[in-house]
Design an enzyme around this catalytic site. Structure first.
Site, PDB file in Angstrom:
ATOM      1  N   GLN A  90       0.853  -1.193   0.000  1.00  0.00           N
ATOM      2  CA  GLN A  90       0.000   0.000   0.000  1.00  0.00           C
ATOM      3  C   GLN A  90       0.888   1.242   0.000  1.00  0.00           C
ATOM      4  O   GLN A  90       0.391   2.353  -0.160  1.00  0.00           O
ATOM      5  CB  GLN A  90      -0.880   0.020   1.253  1.00  0.00           C
ATOM      6  N   HIS A 108      -1.497   1.513  -4.162  1.00  0.00           N
ATOM      7  CA  HIS A 108      -1.874   2.912  -3.928  1.00  0.00           C
ATOM      8  C   HIS A 108      -0.963   3.872  -4.689  1.00  0.00           C
ATOM      9  O   HIS A 108      -0.891   5.052  -4.362  1.00  0.00           O
ATOM     10  CB  HIS A 108      -1.859   3.226  -2.426  1.00  0.00           C
ATOM     11  N   CYS A 119      -4.686  14.117 -18.868  1.00  0.00           N
ATOM     12  CA  CYS A 119      -4.663  12.980 -19.816  1.00  0.00           C
ATOM     13  C   CYS A 119      -4.223  11.674 -19.152  1.00  0.00           C
ATOM     14  O   CYS A 119      -4.172  10.647 -19.817  1.00  0.00           O
ATOM     15  CB  CYS A 119      -3.761  13.293 -21.008  1.00  0.00           C
ATOM     16  N   CYS A 138       0.243  15.659 -23.403  1.00  0.00           N
ATOM     17  CA  CYS A 138      -0.908  16.415 -23.937  1.00  0.00           C
ATOM     18  C   CYS A 138      -0.619  17.905 -24.108  1.00  0.00           C
ATOM     19  O   CYS A 138      -1.457  18.637 -24.655  1.00  0.00           O
ATOM     20  CB  CYS A 138      -2.148  16.206 -23.066  1.00  0.00           C
ATOM     21  N   GLY A 175       2.696  -4.521   9.000  1.00  0.00           N
ATOM     22  CA  GLY A 175       2.735  -3.076   9.277  1.00  0.00           C
ATOM     23  C   GLY A 175       1.589  -2.284   8.685  1.00  0.00           C
ATOM     24  O   GLY A 175       1.794  -1.168   8.210  1.00  0.00           O
ATOM     25  N   SER A 177      -2.612  -0.991   9.424  1.00  0.00           N
ATOM     26  CA  SER A 177      -3.619  -0.860  10.478  1.00  0.00           C
ATOM     27  C   SER A 177      -4.881  -1.649  10.187  1.00  0.00           C
ATOM     28  O   SER A 177      -5.720  -1.828  11.070  1.00  0.00           O
ATOM     29  CB  SER A 177      -3.984   0.622  10.662  1.00  0.00           C
ATOM     30  N   LEU A 202       3.434  -3.925  14.898  1.00  0.00           N
ATOM     31  CA  LEU A 202       3.921  -3.464  16.195  1.00  0.00           C
ATOM     32  C   LEU A 202       2.939  -3.882  17.284  1.00  0.00           C
ATOM     33  O   LEU A 202       3.328  -4.266  18.387  1.00  0.00           O
ATOM     34  CB  LEU A 202       4.059  -1.939  16.153  1.00  0.00           C
ATOM     35  N   ALA A 219       8.992  -4.087  12.923  1.00  0.00           N
ATOM     36  CA  ALA A 219       9.162  -4.847  11.678  1.00  0.00           C
ATOM     37  C   ALA A 219      10.630  -5.198  11.417  1.00  0.00           C
ATOM     38  O   ALA A 219      10.930  -6.292  10.922  1.00  0.00           O
ATOM     39  CB  ALA A 219       8.606  -4.031  10.508  1.00  0.00           C
TER      40      ALA A 219
HETATM   41  C1  BJW Z   1       4.558  -0.866  12.736  1.00  0.00           C
HETATM   42  C2  BJW Z   1       5.673  -0.146  13.068  1.00  0.00           C
HETATM   43  C3  BJW Z   1       6.860  -0.843  13.085  1.00  0.00           C
HETATM   44  C4  BJW Z   1       4.057   1.208  13.143  1.00  0.00           C
HETATM   45  N1  BJW Z   1       6.876  -2.159  12.805  1.00  0.00           N
HETATM   46  N2  BJW Z   1       4.583  -2.165  12.462  1.00  0.00           N
HETATM   47  C5  BJW Z   1     -16.613   2.933   4.953  1.00  0.00           C
HETATM   48  C6  BJW Z   1     -16.400   1.562   5.151  1.00  0.00           C
HETATM   49  C7  BJW Z   1     -15.516   0.845   4.353  1.00  0.00           C
HETATM   50  C8  BJW Z   1     -14.811   1.472   3.322  1.00  0.00           C
HETATM   51  C9  BJW Z   1     -15.038   2.818   3.124  1.00  0.00           C
HETATM   52  C10 BJW Z   1     -15.932   3.525   3.918  1.00  0.00           C
HETATM   53  N3  BJW Z   1     -15.924   4.837   3.490  1.00  0.00           N
HETATM   54  C11 BJW Z   1     -15.046   4.930   2.455  1.00  0.00           C
HETATM   55  C12 BJW Z   1     -14.495   3.721   2.220  1.00  0.00           C
HETATM   56  C13 BJW Z   1     -13.473   3.370   1.199  1.00  0.00           C
HETATM   57  C14 BJW Z   1     -12.122   3.967   1.545  1.00  0.00           C
HETATM   58  C15 BJW Z   1     -11.738   3.497   2.957  1.00  0.00           C
HETATM   59  O1  BJW Z   1     -11.265   2.411   3.169  1.00  0.00           O
HETATM   60  N4  BJW Z   1     -11.900   4.381   3.936  1.00  0.00           N
HETATM   61  C16 BJW Z   1     -11.615   4.019   5.320  1.00  0.00           C
HETATM   62  C17 BJW Z   1     -10.789   5.113   5.968  1.00  0.00           C
HETATM   63  C18 BJW Z   1     -12.919   3.727   6.014  1.00  0.00           C
HETATM   64  N5  BJW Z   1     -11.171   3.430   0.580  1.00  0.00           N
HETATM   65  C19 BJW Z   1     -10.962   4.048  -0.585  1.00  0.00           C
HETATM   66  O2  BJW Z   1     -11.512   5.109  -0.879  1.00  0.00           O
HETATM   67  C20 BJW Z   1     -10.066   3.322  -1.556  1.00  0.00           C
HETATM   68  N6  BJW Z   1     -10.733   3.194  -2.796  1.00  0.00           N
HETATM   69  C21 BJW Z   1     -11.844   2.438  -2.921  1.00  0.00           C
HETATM   70  O3  BJW Z   1     -12.352   1.855  -1.979  1.00  0.00           O
HETATM   71  O4  BJW Z   1     -12.314   2.365  -4.203  1.00  0.00           O
HETATM   72  C22 BJW Z   1     -13.526   1.626  -4.456  1.00  0.00           C
HETATM   73  C23 BJW Z   1     -13.337   0.136  -4.571  1.00  0.00           C
HETATM   74  C24 BJW Z   1     -14.432  -0.687  -4.467  1.00  0.00           C
HETATM   75  C25 BJW Z   1     -14.282  -2.058  -4.593  1.00  0.00           C
HETATM   76  C26 BJW Z   1     -13.052  -2.627  -4.840  1.00  0.00           C
HETATM   77  C27 BJW Z   1     -11.979  -1.812  -4.960  1.00  0.00           C
HETATM   78  C28 BJW Z   1     -12.125  -0.439  -4.815  1.00  0.00           C
HETATM   79  C29 BJW Z   1      -8.793   4.105  -1.804  1.00  0.00           C
HETATM   80  C30 BJW Z   1      -7.922   4.178  -0.581  1.00  0.00           C
HETATM   81  C31 BJW Z   1      -6.731   5.093  -0.858  1.00  0.00           C
HETATM   82  C32 BJW Z   1      -5.812   5.189   0.358  1.00  0.00           C
HETATM   83  N7  BJW Z   1      -4.857   6.194   0.116  1.00  0.00           N
HETATM   84  C33 BJW Z   1      -3.833   6.440   1.128  1.00  0.00           C
HETATM   85  C34 BJW Z   1      -3.034   7.690   0.715  1.00  0.00           C
HETATM   86  C35 BJW Z   1      -2.013   7.313  -0.367  1.00  0.00           C
HETATM   87  C36 BJW Z   1      -1.201   8.467  -0.775  1.00  0.00           C
HETATM   88  C37 BJW Z   1      -0.322   9.012   0.295  1.00  0.00           C
HETATM   89  O5  BJW Z   1       0.534   8.297   0.818  1.00  0.00           O
HETATM   90  O6  BJW Z   1      -0.502  10.181   0.586  1.00  0.00           O
HETATM   91  O7  BJW Z   1      -2.999   5.309   1.296  1.00  0.00           O
HETATM   92  S1  BJW Z   1      -4.503   6.725   2.762  1.00  0.00           S
HETATM   93  C38 BJW Z   1      -3.222   5.914   3.607  1.00  0.00           C
HETATM   94  O8  BJW Z   1      -3.797   4.756   4.284  1.00  0.00           O
HETATM   95  C39 BJW Z   1      -2.268   5.371   2.535  1.00  0.00           C
HETATM   96  C40 BJW Z   1      -1.988   3.993   3.067  1.00  0.00           C
HETATM   97  O9  BJW Z   1      -1.525   3.149   2.020  1.00  0.00           O
HETATM   98  C41 BJW Z   1      -3.297   3.563   3.652  1.00  0.00           C
HETATM   99  C42 BJW Z   1      -3.179   2.457   4.673  1.00  0.00           C
HETATM  100  O10 BJW Z   1      -2.428   2.897   5.770  1.00  0.00           O
HETATM  101  P1  BJW Z   1      -1.540   1.863   6.592  1.00  0.00           P
HETATM  102  O11 BJW Z   1      -0.454   1.371   5.757  1.00  0.00           O
HETATM  103  O12 BJW Z   1      -2.425   0.853   7.202  1.00  0.00           O
HETATM  104  O13 BJW Z   1      -0.902   2.849   7.677  1.00  0.00           O
HETATM  105  P2  BJW Z   1      -1.432   3.247   9.135  1.00  0.00           P
HETATM  106  O14 BJW Z   1      -0.710   4.461   9.558  1.00  0.00           O
HETATM  107  O15 BJW Z   1      -2.906   3.310   9.174  1.00  0.00           O
HETATM  108  O16 BJW Z   1      -1.000   2.013  10.059  1.00  0.00           O
HETATM  109  C43 BJW Z   1       0.372   1.744  10.305  1.00  0.00           C
HETATM  110  C44 BJW Z   1       0.464   0.409  11.016  1.00  0.00           C
HETATM  111  O17 BJW Z   1       1.836   0.084  11.157  1.00  0.00           O
HETATM  112  C45 BJW Z   1      -0.156   0.386  12.421  1.00  0.00           C
HETATM  113  O18 BJW Z   1      -0.953  -0.801  12.554  1.00  0.00           O
HETATM  114  C46 BJW Z   1       1.054   0.316  13.356  1.00  0.00           C
HETATM  115  O19 BJW Z   1       0.810  -0.478  14.517  1.00  0.00           O
HETATM  116  C47 BJW Z   1       2.073  -0.338  12.486  1.00  0.00           C
HETATM  117  N8  BJW Z   1       3.449   0.038  12.809  1.00  0.00           N
HETATM  118  N9  BJW Z   1       5.266   1.181  13.330  1.00  0.00           N
HETATM  119  C48 BJW Z   1       5.676  -2.774  12.512  1.00  0.00           C
HETATM  120  N10 BJW Z   1       8.029  -0.228  13.411  1.00  0.00           N
END
Ligand code: BJW
Length: 234
Positions: A90, A108, A119, A138, A175, A177, A202, A219
């Site tokens: 991700q 992502h 475009c 474009c 790693g 959430s 973590l 990690a």
């Molecule tokens: C450690 C550690 C160490 C720390 N060692 N571990 C209501 C219900 C359900 C879904 C939705 C809803 N309302 C809207 C939605 C959909 C929405 C969504 O999920 N929203 C939720 C917030 C509810 N999703 C979308 O909109 C996605 N698109 C979509 O759904 O399209 C339609 C579709 C339909 C059907 C099939 C397919 C698609 C798009 C999501 C885009 C996410 N974009 C981001 C930003 C990217 C650009 C950027 O970087 O700026 O992506 S948001 C951000 O979150 C980023 C990440 O990839 C993503 C996930 O975060 P991650 O990796 O989990 O990080 P953290 O910080 O949350 O967690 C870190 C973890 O690491 C923790 O657990 C720590 O404990 C751990 N950790 N240190 C090991 N040293």
């Protein structure tokens, strides 16, 4: 053995790249609706470009840690023994590639790639995003945005991801959430298909209860130890 690994921000935390939802995470300092949605970009493109330019500068300074290196080692070792590691991240950083992973699927997107909002042309570009940049495809200006998937946008490579999940013997989540869909749902899909599941984090994630096997700690320590055990067991 076919292993599907999903990584999230936690694997890059010890490389100095911030996570999103932890204490001091990116979303505690920025409103995600302003900087990580298409509507936010349409409202204030300068603010969004500044946010991602700071992230690009941070990434330029970052190096892979022992967890990224261990996964690259696992990919090579499995391939040498007729197995397969399917690495889906991700993360928009390039630390898996810098560590030597050969096949990385960025669901992502990628921070150091610029997309033209007019475009959709892509161009590798680690430098600052500017409003003045003219798209080579474009010829229009004002469209430069990072090639990242914002909320409300469709994640990339979903068909290939679903196929790889269905073929896996083991699904491992590292790693993340477990709060952003569709990635957060992969573990439930894997379980429903009879694929073994493992969480490395973590601390327990939002959907920790779904995983069959769990290992908690930084990690950079837990992933190399887990890789060692997998390789010893082959
Ligand atoms: C450690 C550690 C160490 C720390 N060692 N571990 C209501 C219900 C359900 C879904 C939705 C809803 N309302 C809207 C939605 C959909 C929405 C969504 O999920 N929203 C939720 C917030 C509810 N999703 C979308 O909109 C996605 N698109 C979509 O759904 O399209 C339609 C579709 C339909 C059907 C099939 C397919 C698609 C798009 C999501 C885009 C996410 N974009 C981001 C930003 C990217 C650009 C950027 O970087 O700026 O992506 S948001 C951000 O979150 C980023 C990440 O990839 C993503 C996930 O975060 P991650 O990796 O989990 O990080 P953290 O910080 O949350 O967690 C870190 C973890 O690491 C923790 O657990 C720590 O404990 C751990 N950790 N240190 C090991 N040293």
């Amino acid at each position: 053995m076919k292993i599907f690994v999903l990584t999230g921000a936690g694997i890059s935390a010890e490389s100095g790249l911030g996570t999103f939802r932890d204490k001091d995470g990116v979303w505690t300092r920025y409103d995600l609706s302003e900087v990580a949605t298409p509507e936010g970009f349409a409202r204030d493109p300068a603010k969004v470009r500044a946010f991602y330019n700071a992230r690009r500068a941070n990434l330029a300074e970052a190096s892979p840690n022992a967890a990224h290196v261990a996964l690259a080692r696992l990919e090579a070792a499995l391939a040498a023994r007729g197995g397969d590691l399917w690495l889906c991240t991700q993360n928009v950083d390039d630390l898996h590639e810098k560590a030597g992973s050969r096949r990385v699927v960025h669901m992502h997107g990628e921070l150091a790639v610029t997309r033209c909002a007019h475009c959709q042309a892509l161009r590798p570009d680690p430098g600052p995003l500017t409003a003045e940049a003219v798209c080579e495809a474009c010829g229009r200006d004002g469209g430069a945005r990072p090639h990242v998937v914002w909320f409300g946008e469709m994640p990339l490579h979903m068909d290939a991801i679903e196929d790889a999940l269905a073929e896996a013997d083991l699904f491992v989540s590292i790693g993340t959430s477990g709060s952003v869909y569709p990635a957060a749902g992969f573990v439930t899909e894997a379980r429903a298909m009879g694929v073994a599941t493992c969480e490395i984090n973590l601390e327990p994630s939002a959907n920790a209860y779904v995983f069959g096997e769990k290992h908690y700690g930084p990690a950079s320590e837990v992933v190399p130890a887990w890789v060692e055990r997998v390789l010893n067991g082959l």
